[in-house]
Each structure stands twice: as structure tokens, then as C-alpha cells.
Scaffold this active site. Sequence first.
Site, PDB file in Angstrom:
ATOM      1  N   GLU A  94       0.315  -1.503   0.388  1.00  0.00           N
ATOM      2  CA  GLU A  94       0.241  -0.126  -0.207  1.00  0.00           C
ATOM      3  C   GLU A  94       0.743   1.605   0.193  1.00  0.00           C
ATOM      4  O   GLU A  94       0.103   2.113  -0.201  1.00  0.00           O
ATOM      5  CB  GLU A  94      -0.863   0.042   1.183  1.00  0.00           C
ATOM      6  N   GLU A 125       7.546 -21.800   7.537  1.00  0.00           N
ATOM      7  CA  GLU A 125       7.700 -20.309   9.068  1.00  0.00           C
ATOM      8  C   GLU A 125       9.078 -21.290   9.979  1.00  0.00           C
ATOM      9  O   GLU A 125       9.161 -20.093  10.700  1.00  0.00           O
ATOM     10  CB  GLU A 125       6.482 -20.404   9.406  1.00  0.00           C
TER      11      GLU A 125
END
Length: 311
Positions: A94, A125
Site C-alpha cells: 500500500e 515458517e
Amino acid sequence: MASTSQHRELQAQLETLTTEAFRPELADIDQLPTLDLARLMNSEDTTVPAAVAARLPEIAAAIDAVAKRMARGGRLVYAGAGTAGRLGVLDASECPPTFNTDPEQVRGLIAGGPGAMVTSVEGAEDSAELARADLDALALTAADTVVGISASGRTPYAIGAVRHARARGALTIGLACNADSALAAAAEHGIEIVVGPELLTGSTRLKAGTAQKLVLNMLSTITMIRLGKTYGNLMVDVRASNQKLRARSRRIVALATGAGDEEIERALEATDGEVKNAILTILAGVDGPTADRLLEESGGHLRAALAAAGG
């Protein structure tokens, strides 16, 4: 494949984490009416801002350090797995439309790569080595900042990213939602937002995810304010990439200058649609090339450019 002893060790670790705690008083929530469930969940969410507020000094110190590095050309890199990684990618994605940053200036890394945004990548992960490889692919430098994000504060990918970045001389921030986390300890700036046990046991996309989103909003937004990407509370570096943003660009120029439509159109045309430059041409009475020069000499800070122009 993990051994039985490794599974037991992980289970023991999870049982010590606040974010994984079981709340017996909520054991029957599946029998509540929907409205009562919504009220309960909303009540839980209202506790998050206070948890963030308790860590504002640490957040502010981290932001000042990030802004200092980025002012020298450094990048901001988020690294996390699962929900935490997705939040980092979201915040990074963004920045270009909001602040007209180069896509490389704020990056989001998620364990398992872009595909992990929508599909879980098994074992990603748990790999600190994968984090090191992802950072090496960016050619990390000492001017950069790496933010490891993990609700538990124990995710190997996030910890591995922070440790590798710190060894390279980069600024490091560890954002977790448990106290005394390994992630915060590994980073130069540790930020632990302790939101408590979740409504659904261990579902850290809830309060922990909300807390992480709030902190990431602060890290990127306030850093960009410090870098001169705003004028007051106006997004003067907004990139007009669609009709809504083009309309917003004109509105921002109007709010900053009080000019009429025709003057705004002339200013935007003279500055190739650059909002900050258009504002400067109107308020300082200069032409487009002069606005370019003043802003370059002022490091992109509109207030400084106005002062230099005597506006």
C-alpha cells in the site's frame, strides 16, 4: 519430519504463550446467539488499542530509527509467516499508491514466497535458512531495516530474518504479541503488544493480527510523514493511478491551496500531475521546473521548499 521429542518440546513452548492460552469461560461460545457472539468479539477487539498504547514509546523510537535509515536511501523490509507475513506484504503493497514510493523501497517477505499469501506452505515458517535466503536475494545493506513479525514471537522465519539482518548491520525490529519473546530479544528494537488469549484458542489472526496491523500502520505512515511524504494530514505524494486517486489529487491540491478548478488543472498540467509540485507552484508562485528544483533541494519536504521559496 519432526521427532516425537521435538513435538513435545514445541507443545511445551506453546503452552507458555499468552496468545495460545485456553479460556475455559469461553468453552460454550458456539452455543451463543449470533448477536451475543458479535458483541463478545467486538468487546475483545476493544482491548487491542490499549495494548498498543502501552508500547508507544518503543514504537516511536523504532520509527525514528527507521526514518533516519530511509532518509539515507535505506529500505523497509517486513518478514513474517502466515498471517503476520500477509500483514507485512499488505502494508508494503500500500506504500507505492499512498506515498509514491518505489516498489523496492518497502518490501514484504512471507515465508514460502508469494504463493503463501493465499495457500499455506508447509514448513516454511520453521526455516530460518529460508529467511536468510530471502534477504540475501534483496542484497540487504546496513542502510536497510528489517521488521520481523510473529504473534508468538518464536517463529523461526521471523527470528532468522532479524538475526541475519542484524549480522549484516541493518536496523532490526521485532514485533510480537507475547512478553519476553525470542523475536524481540533478537532485535535492536523489540515491540511486544500483549493482547492476551484469543477468543478462539490460538487464532492469532484475531486480536494479535489486529495489533500487528495497527503497529505496521504506524511504522509505515509515521515514517513517511517524517520523510516529507505528507503536508499536514494531506497525502501530497499520492500516485494518481486510477480515477479515484486522480480526483483525490485535485481535492488535495484544493485543500492545500484554496485554488479554483482552473488554477489546479493548470498547476497539475505544469507538473505532470505531481500533487506536491502543483501545490508548490500555486503557493509559491513558481513554475514547474523551479518547483522540481526546490523540492529536490529540500529533500522532498514541501514545507521546507515553501520556506526556501519564501512562501
